[in-house]
Motif scaffolding. Structure first.
Motif, PDB file in Angstrom:
ATOM      1  N   ALA A 259       0.774  -1.260  -0.083  1.00  0.00           N
ATOM      2  CA  ALA A 259       0.037  -0.145  -0.024  1.00  0.00           C
ATOM      3  C   ALA A 259       1.000   1.204   0.082  1.00  0.00           C
ATOM      4  O   ALA A 259       0.624   2.131  -0.736  1.00  0.00           O
ATOM      5  CB  ALA A 259      -0.822  -0.148   1.221  1.00  0.00           C
ATOM      6  N   ILE A 260       1.816   1.402   0.962  1.00  0.00           N
ATOM      7  CA  ILE A 260       2.735   2.384   0.941  1.00  0.00           C
ATOM      8  C   ILE A 260       3.590   2.631  -0.394  1.00  0.00           C
ATOM      9  O   ILE A 260       3.498   3.586  -0.911  1.00  0.00           O
ATOM     10  CB  ILE A 260       3.863   2.111   1.999  1.00  0.00           C
ATOM     11  CG1 ILE A 260       3.192   2.437   3.366  1.00  0.00           C
ATOM     12  CG2 ILE A 260       5.104   3.196   2.063  1.00  0.00           C
ATOM     13  CD1 ILE A 260       4.097   2.072   4.717  1.00  0.00           C
ATOM     14  N   GLU A 261       4.026   1.635  -0.925  1.00  0.00           N
ATOM     15  CA  GLU A 261       4.827   1.696  -2.284  1.00  0.00           C
ATOM     16  C   GLU A 261       3.795   1.984  -3.399  1.00  0.00           C
ATOM     17  O   GLU A 261       4.319   2.965  -4.319  1.00  0.00           O
ATOM     18  CB  GLU A 261       5.103   0.254  -2.778  1.00  0.00           C
ATOM     19  CG  GLU A 261       6.420  -0.260  -2.024  1.00  0.00           C
ATOM     20  CD  GLU A 261       7.781   0.797  -2.169  1.00  0.00           C
ATOM     21  OE1 GLU A 261       8.036   1.473  -3.101  1.00  0.00           O
ATOM     22  OE2 GLU A 261       8.210   1.108  -1.045  1.00  0.00           O
ATOM     23  N   ALA A 262       2.628   1.741  -3.450  1.00  0.00           N
ATOM     24  CA  ALA A 262       1.420   2.196  -4.359  1.00  0.00           C
ATOM     25  C   ALA A 262       1.183   3.855  -4.186  1.00  0.00           C
ATOM     26  O   ALA A 262       1.037   4.505  -5.243  1.00  0.00           O
ATOM     27  CB  ALA A 262       0.157   1.521  -4.201  1.00  0.00           C
ATOM     28  N   LEU A 263       1.228   4.220  -3.086  1.00  0.00           N
ATOM     29  CA  LEU A 263       1.033   5.365  -2.729  1.00  0.00           C
ATOM     30  C   LEU A 263       2.036   6.496  -2.893  1.00  0.00           C
ATOM     31  O   LEU A 263       2.112   7.689  -3.229  1.00  0.00           O
ATOM     32  CB  LEU A 263       0.866   5.631  -1.264  1.00  0.00           C
ATOM     33  CG  LEU A 263       0.133   6.732  -0.669  1.00  0.00           C
ATOM     34  CD1 LEU A 263      -1.452   6.935  -1.373  1.00  0.00           C
ATOM     35  CD2 LEU A 263      -0.045   6.727   0.980  1.00  0.00           C
ATOM     36  N   LYS A 264       3.340   5.913  -2.705  1.00  0.00           N
ATOM     37  CA  LYS A 264       4.753   6.821  -2.820  1.00  0.00           C
ATOM     38  C   LYS A 264       4.547   7.795  -4.304  1.00  0.00           C
ATOM     39  O   LYS A 264       4.815   9.018  -3.745  1.00  0.00           O
ATOM     40  CB  LYS A 264       5.862   6.066  -2.909  1.00  0.00           C
ATOM     41  CG  LYS A 264       6.448   5.720  -1.540  1.00  0.00           C
ATOM     42  CD  LYS A 264       7.886   4.989  -1.676  1.00  0.00           C
ATOM     43  CE  LYS A 264       8.321   5.177  -0.425  1.00  0.00           C
ATOM     44  NZ  LYS A 264       9.676   4.285  -0.435  1.00  0.00           N
TER      45      LYS A 264
ATOM     46  N   LYS B  58      -3.254   9.068   7.113  1.00  0.00           N
ATOM     47  CA  LYS B  58      -4.743   8.932   6.754  1.00  0.00           C
ATOM     48  C   LYS B  58      -4.593   8.295   5.069  1.00  0.00           C
ATOM     49  O   LYS B  58      -5.530   7.433   4.874  1.00  0.00           O
ATOM     50  CB  LYS B  58      -5.720  10.434   6.785  1.00  0.00           C
ATOM     51  CG  LYS B  58      -7.003  10.176   6.635  1.00  0.00           C
ATOM     52  CD  LYS B  58      -7.620  11.560   6.480  1.00  0.00           C
ATOM     53  CE  LYS B  58      -9.119  11.248   6.014  1.00  0.00           C
ATOM     54  NZ  LYS B  58      -9.823  12.528   5.489  1.00  0.00           N
ATOM     55  N   LYS B  59      -3.764   8.863   4.520  1.00  0.00           N
ATOM     56  CA  LYS B  59      -3.565   8.328   2.933  1.00  0.00           C
ATOM     57  C   LYS B  59      -3.338   6.917   3.128  1.00  0.00           C
ATOM     58  O   LYS B  59      -3.784   6.099   2.149  1.00  0.00           O
ATOM     59  CB  LYS B  59      -2.566   9.338   2.327  1.00  0.00           C
ATOM     60  CG  LYS B  59      -3.129  10.585   1.782  1.00  0.00           C
ATOM     61  CD  LYS B  59      -1.797  11.379   1.116  1.00  0.00           C
ATOM     62  CE  LYS B  59      -2.388  12.676   0.647  1.00  0.00           C
ATOM     63  NZ  LYS B  59      -1.064  13.332  -0.007  1.00  0.00           N
ATOM     64  N   ILE B  60      -2.305   6.662   4.033  1.00  0.00           N
ATOM     65  CA  ILE B  60      -1.731   5.349   3.991  1.00  0.00           C
ATOM     66  C   ILE B  60      -2.986   4.529   4.454  1.00  0.00           C
ATOM     67  O   ILE B  60      -3.115   3.092   3.928  1.00  0.00           O
ATOM     68  CB  ILE B  60      -0.484   4.991   5.159  1.00  0.00           C
ATOM     69  CG1 ILE B  60       0.718   5.902   4.551  1.00  0.00           C
ATOM     70  CG2 ILE B  60      -0.113   3.611   5.293  1.00  0.00           C
ATOM     71  CD1 ILE B  60       1.751   6.055   5.408  1.00  0.00           C
ATOM     72  N   LYS B  61      -3.695   4.367   5.499  1.00  0.00           N
ATOM     73  CA  LYS B  61      -4.962   3.892   6.115  1.00  0.00           C
ATOM     74  C   LYS B  61      -6.018   3.704   4.809  1.00  0.00           C
ATOM     75  O   LYS B  61      -6.420   2.569   4.508  1.00  0.00           O
ATOM     76  CB  LYS B  61      -5.388   4.305   7.035  1.00  0.00           C
ATOM     77  CG  LYS B  61      -6.420   3.689   7.462  1.00  0.00           C
ATOM     78  CD  LYS B  61      -7.094   4.524   9.072  1.00  0.00           C
ATOM     79  CE  LYS B  61      -8.104   3.826   9.822  1.00  0.00           C
ATOM     80  NZ  LYS B  61      -8.639   4.435  10.989  1.00  0.00           N
ATOM     81  N   GLU B  62      -6.042   4.622   4.103  1.00  0.00           N
ATOM     82  CA  GLU B  62      -7.066   4.529   2.938  1.00  0.00           C
ATOM     83  C   GLU B  62      -6.504   3.620   1.761  1.00  0.00           C
ATOM     84  O   GLU B  62      -7.495   2.753   1.367  1.00  0.00           O
ATOM     85  CB  GLU B  62      -7.402   5.925   2.432  1.00  0.00           C
ATOM     86  CG  GLU B  62      -8.370   6.884   3.312  1.00  0.00           C
ATOM     87  CD  GLU B  62      -8.355   8.208   2.972  1.00  0.00           C
ATOM     88  OE1 GLU B  62      -7.716   8.788   1.990  1.00  0.00           O
ATOM     89  OE2 GLU B  62      -9.151   9.212   3.451  1.00  0.00           O
ATOM     90  N   GLN B  63      -5.252   3.632   1.617  1.00  0.00           N
ATOM     91  CA  GLN B  63      -4.676   2.786   0.479  1.00  0.00           C
ATOM     92  C   GLN B  63      -4.792   1.558   1.129  1.00  0.00           C
ATOM     93  O   GLN B  63      -5.009   0.591   0.052  1.00  0.00           O
ATOM     94  CB  GLN B  63      -3.290   3.396   0.302  1.00  0.00           C
ATOM     95  CG  GLN B  63      -2.770   2.714  -0.835  1.00  0.00           C
ATOM     96  CD  GLN B  63      -3.085   2.857  -2.150  1.00  0.00           C
ATOM     97  OE1 GLN B  63      -3.628   3.841  -2.460  1.00  0.00           O
ATOM     98  NE2 GLN B  63      -2.932   1.931  -2.971  1.00  0.00           N
ATOM     99  N   PHE B  64      -4.460   1.236   2.181  1.00  0.00           N
ATOM    100  CA  PHE B  64      -4.306  -0.161   2.831  1.00  0.00           C
ATOM    101  C   PHE B  64      -5.543  -0.628   2.755  1.00  0.00           C
ATOM    102  O   PHE B  64      -5.700  -2.098   2.812  1.00  0.00           O
ATOM    103  CB  PHE B  64      -3.790  -0.126   4.334  1.00  0.00           C
ATOM    104  CG  PHE B  64      -3.646  -1.287   4.898  1.00  0.00           C
ATOM    105  CD1 PHE B  64      -2.583  -2.225   4.433  1.00  0.00           C
ATOM    106  CD2 PHE B  64      -4.371  -1.715   6.082  1.00  0.00           C
ATOM    107  CE1 PHE B  64      -2.474  -3.646   5.357  1.00  0.00           C
ATOM    108  CE2 PHE B  64      -4.186  -2.987   6.956  1.00  0.00           C
ATOM    109  CZ  PHE B  64      -3.220  -3.750   6.226  1.00  0.00           C
TER     110      PHE B  64
END
Length: 79
Positions: free
Chosen positions: A20-25, A71-77
């Motif tokens: 999720a973090i990698e997708a968000l980066k 919040k962004k990480i949580k939403e992506q996860f």
């Protein structure tokens, strides 16, 4: 030690969170990437004050960015 199924479950969650973090980066601002690398993912995270001083922004601005980033990480996860 935990039961193998609990450990496996934790590993899967960590893997999903990492994905999720990698997708968000790519969508993160430079400052968000700094907070991610220097605070959230770091083995020895810097304080809000240290990050602020290092990058010329206030401690409060760093804190607010961190809240938005989490919040962004949580939403992506949760996708």
């Amino acid at each position: 030690h935990e039961a193998p199924d609990v450990e496996l479950s934790k590993r899967e969650e960590i893997s999903q969170l990492t994905d999720a973090i990698e997708a968000l980066k790519p969508s993160l601002s430079e400052r968000e990437k700094i907070i991610l690398d220097e605070r959230i993912l770091s083995d020895e995270p810097l304080t809000l004050q240290e990050i602020g001083e290092k990058h010329g922004i206030t401690r409060e601005a760093v804190r607010q960015m961190e809240v938005r980033l989490m919040k962004k990480i949580k939403e992506q996860f949760q996708k």
